[in-house]
Design a protein around this motif. Sequence first.
Motif, PDB file in Angstrom:
ATOM      1  N   TYR A  49       0.840  -1.196   0.000  1.00 13.15           N
ATOM      2  CA  TYR A  49       0.000   0.000   0.000  1.00 13.15           C
ATOM      3  C   TYR A  49       0.877   1.248   0.000  1.00 13.15           C
ATOM      4  O   TYR A  49       1.857   1.319   0.754  1.00 13.15           O
ATOM      5  CB  TYR A  49      -0.893  -0.014   1.242  1.00 13.15           C
ATOM      6  CG  TYR A  49      -1.760   1.208   1.400  1.00 13.15           C
ATOM      7  CD1 TYR A  49      -3.010   1.251   0.811  1.00 13.15           C
ATOM      8  CD2 TYR A  49      -1.322   2.313   2.131  1.00 13.15           C
ATOM      9  CE1 TYR A  49      -3.811   2.376   0.960  1.00 13.15           C
ATOM     10  CE2 TYR A  49      -2.115   3.429   2.273  1.00 13.15           C
ATOM     11  CZ  TYR A  49      -3.360   3.448   1.696  1.00 13.15           C
ATOM     12  OH  TYR A  49      -4.157   4.556   1.829  1.00 13.15           O
ATOM     13  N   PRO A  50       0.606   2.258  -0.841  1.00 12.35           N
ATOM     14  CA  PRO A  50      -0.556   2.419  -1.727  1.00 12.35           C
ATOM     15  C   PRO A  50      -0.308   1.985  -3.170  1.00 12.35           C
ATOM     16  O   PRO A  50      -0.983   2.457  -4.074  1.00 12.35           O
ATOM     17  CB  PRO A  50      -0.778   3.933  -1.672  1.00 12.35           C
ATOM     18  CG  PRO A  50       0.594   4.492  -1.532  1.00 12.35           C
ATOM     19  CD  PRO A  50       1.396   3.500  -0.759  1.00 12.35           C
ATOM     20  N   ASP A  89      -0.679  -1.208  -4.043  1.00 13.73           N
ATOM     21  CA  ASP A  89      -1.153  -2.577  -3.935  1.00 13.73           C
ATOM     22  C   ASP A  89      -2.122  -2.934  -5.066  1.00 13.73           C
ATOM     23  O   ASP A  89      -2.751  -2.071  -5.669  1.00 13.73           O
ATOM     24  CB  ASP A  89      -1.834  -2.803  -2.586  1.00 13.73           C
ATOM     25  CG  ASP A  89      -2.957  -1.807  -2.337  1.00 13.73           C
ATOM     26  OD1 ASP A  89      -2.800  -0.638  -2.726  1.00 13.73           O
ATOM     27  OD2 ASP A  89      -3.997  -2.198  -1.774  1.00 13.73           O
ATOM     28  N   GLN A 113      -5.252  -5.790  -5.543  1.00 13.01           N
ATOM     29  CA  GLN A 113      -6.093  -6.732  -4.815  1.00 13.01           C
ATOM     30  C   GLN A 113      -6.796  -7.667  -5.798  1.00 13.01           C
ATOM     31  O   GLN A 113      -7.281  -7.228  -6.837  1.00 13.01           O
ATOM     32  CB  GLN A 113      -7.133  -5.994  -3.958  1.00 13.01           C
ATOM     33  CG  GLN A 113      -6.567  -4.932  -3.048  1.00 13.01           C
ATOM     34  CD  GLN A 113      -5.692  -5.502  -1.951  1.00 13.01           C
ATOM     35  OE1 GLN A 113      -5.746  -6.698  -1.648  1.00 13.01           O
ATOM     36  NE2 GLN A 113      -4.868  -4.653  -1.340  1.00 13.01           N
ATOM     37  N   GLN A 172     -10.814   4.955  -6.025  1.00 14.47           N
ATOM     38  CA  GLN A 172      -9.407   4.678  -5.751  1.00 14.47           C
ATOM     39  C   GLN A 172      -8.835   3.510  -6.548  1.00 14.47           C
ATOM     40  O   GLN A 172      -7.624   3.304  -6.557  1.00 14.47           O
ATOM     41  CB  GLN A 172      -9.196   4.391  -4.260  1.00 14.47           C
ATOM     42  CG  GLN A 172      -9.491   5.566  -3.357  1.00 14.47           C
ATOM     43  CD  GLN A 172      -9.036   5.301  -1.927  1.00 14.47           C
ATOM     44  OE1 GLN A 172      -8.163   4.496  -1.667  1.00 14.47           O
ATOM     45  NE2 GLN A 172      -9.651   5.994  -0.983  1.00 14.47           N
ATOM     46  N   TYR A 173      -9.691   2.717  -7.193  1.00 15.21           N
ATOM     47  CA  TYR A 173      -9.224   1.518  -7.870  1.00 15.21           C
ATOM     48  C   TYR A 173      -9.573   1.566  -9.353  1.00 15.21           C
ATOM     49  O   TYR A 173     -10.567   2.177  -9.757  1.00 15.21           O
ATOM     50  CB  TYR A 173      -9.853   0.262  -7.259  1.00 15.21           C
ATOM     51  CG  TYR A 173      -9.384  -0.054  -5.866  1.00 15.21           C
ATOM     52  CD1 TYR A 173      -8.211  -0.778  -5.646  1.00 15.21           C
ATOM     53  CD2 TYR A 173     -10.114   0.358  -4.761  1.00 15.21           C
ATOM     54  CE1 TYR A 173      -7.789  -1.076  -4.367  1.00 15.21           C
ATOM     55  CE2 TYR A 173      -9.694   0.066  -3.476  1.00 15.21           C
ATOM     56  CZ  TYR A 173      -8.532  -0.654  -3.290  1.00 15.21           C
ATOM     57  OH  TYR A 173      -8.119  -0.954  -2.021  1.00 15.21           O
ATOM     58  N   GLU A 181      -6.724  -2.553  -9.063  1.00 12.52           N
ATOM     59  CA  GLU A 181      -5.434  -1.870  -9.039  1.00 12.52           C
ATOM     60  C   GLU A 181      -5.637  -0.459  -8.481  1.00 12.52           C
ATOM     61  O   GLU A 181      -6.394   0.333  -9.039  1.00 12.52           O
ATOM     62  CB  GLU A 181      -4.834  -1.800 -10.442  1.00 12.52           C
ATOM     63  CG  GLU A 181      -4.548  -3.173 -11.050  1.00 12.52           C
ATOM     64  CD  GLU A 181      -3.937  -3.057 -12.427  1.00 12.52           C
ATOM     65  OE1 GLU A 181      -3.653  -1.911 -12.843  1.00 12.52           O
ATOM     66  OE2 GLU A 181      -3.759  -4.100 -13.080  1.00 12.52           O
ATOM     67  N   ARG A 182      -4.967  -0.171  -7.389  1.00 13.12           N
ATOM     68  CA  ARG A 182      -5.129   1.138  -6.754  1.00 13.12           C
ATOM     69  C   ARG A 182      -4.498   2.229  -7.614  1.00 13.12           C
ATOM     70  O   ARG A 182      -3.378   2.091  -8.101  1.00 13.12           O
ATOM     71  CB  ARG A 182      -4.509   1.147  -5.360  1.00 13.12           C
ATOM     72  CG  ARG A 182      -4.876   2.385  -4.525  1.00 13.12           C
ATOM     73  CD  ARG A 182      -4.176   2.334  -3.183  1.00 13.12           C
ATOM     74  NE  ARG A 182      -4.555   1.167  -2.430  1.00 13.12           N
ATOM     75  CZ  ARG A 182      -5.634   1.081  -1.640  1.00 13.12           C
ATOM     76  NH1 ARG A 182      -6.423   2.139  -1.522  1.00 13.12           N
ATOM     77  NH2 ARG A 182      -5.912  -0.033  -0.988  1.00 13.12           N
ATOM     78  N   GLN A 183      -5.214   3.317  -7.790  1.00 10.92           N
ATOM     79  CA  GLN A 183      -4.701   4.461  -8.537  1.00 10.92           C
ATOM     80  C   GLN A 183      -3.839   5.310  -7.603  1.00 10.92           C
ATOM     81  O   GLN A 183      -4.302   5.779  -6.576  1.00 10.92           O
ATOM     82  CB  GLN A 183      -5.861   5.285  -9.106  1.00 10.92           C
ATOM     83  CG  GLN A 183      -6.758   4.495 -10.054  1.00 10.92           C
ATOM     84  CD  GLN A 183      -7.910   5.315 -10.595  1.00 10.92           C
ATOM     85  OE1 GLN A 183      -7.969   6.518 -10.378  1.00 10.92           O
ATOM     86  NE2 GLN A 183      -8.818   4.664 -11.294  1.00 10.92           N
TER      87      GLN A 183
END
Length: 293
Positions: free
Chosen positions: A88-89, A91, A93, A128-129, A161-163
């Motif tokens: 994170y950040p 990461d 999932q 966020q993803y 996928e986190r932006q």
Amino acid sequence: MFIRQTWIESRLSLPSTIFEEGDDYVTLPPQFFDNLWQPDPYFINSKVVEIATLTHKFSSVTLWRNKTVQYAARLHAIIACQMEFRYYPMDVQECPIYIESFSYDSSKVRMRWSDAGVTVNSELKLLQYHFGQPLQLEEVHTYMAEKSGNFSRLVMYFRFERQIGHHLIQTFAPSALVVMLSWFSFWLGLDAIPGRVTLLVTCMLTLVTMFTGLKTDIPPVAYVKALDLWMAGCMLFVFAALAEFVVVKVLDMRYQAAKRMKTEPTSTLVSPACPRASQKYIFRLCFLPSEDC
């Protein structure tokens, strides 16, 4: 989400009068679904699942002439996902969704994906993803110890996928600027003790306050995250700048003291006529008469 189930019910007796002329199917109200045999699928890792309603439930039952039953409904579901926050950040999932029949084992019901499989609305956006297409669809048979039998199960994996753009602006860029601001203390003189200490301590407190607020955005975990390493690195740089100032200041004080000792030598002069006048003088001589001593 929209879910569609299709199966063949050979025990149905369908009179031709229920079909309109030229149609091979008929759509019935959802109340008719309670009178049919159902494969009773459920989401294994769900917390809440309910059919969407407005004036009535958004579901329908369609019967075909070949005794095929199709049930469609719009669901609201909350699915549990075991997330990993080590990176994170930055990461990524992967969250699975498990669908299984609750009452009928694999000898009674065998579940399969349709040819269309799972489709995702292209207009779906997350804050966020980045939400992509399902990563993988599987059809497995699993032994369930709770129900003492083998059950057919459908599995689909979603990738999140986190932006990182938000964290670049809110986290990484400000903390990097604070660290670079602490380096300005290297250009201040050693005598500017209040200015250097105030600058470095202010930078340290700013980083502590910034990272304390960031940790409230994610659940607490027992392992170290990438953000924790970044936090520790920033604080270490500021602390190193403060430690450098203290070490250099102490070494400078010792150097100045040693320099004064070398440039200002002392000599001891003893007057034989006046034994009591044995004293130390710095570049001074006593030429007083003996009766004045």
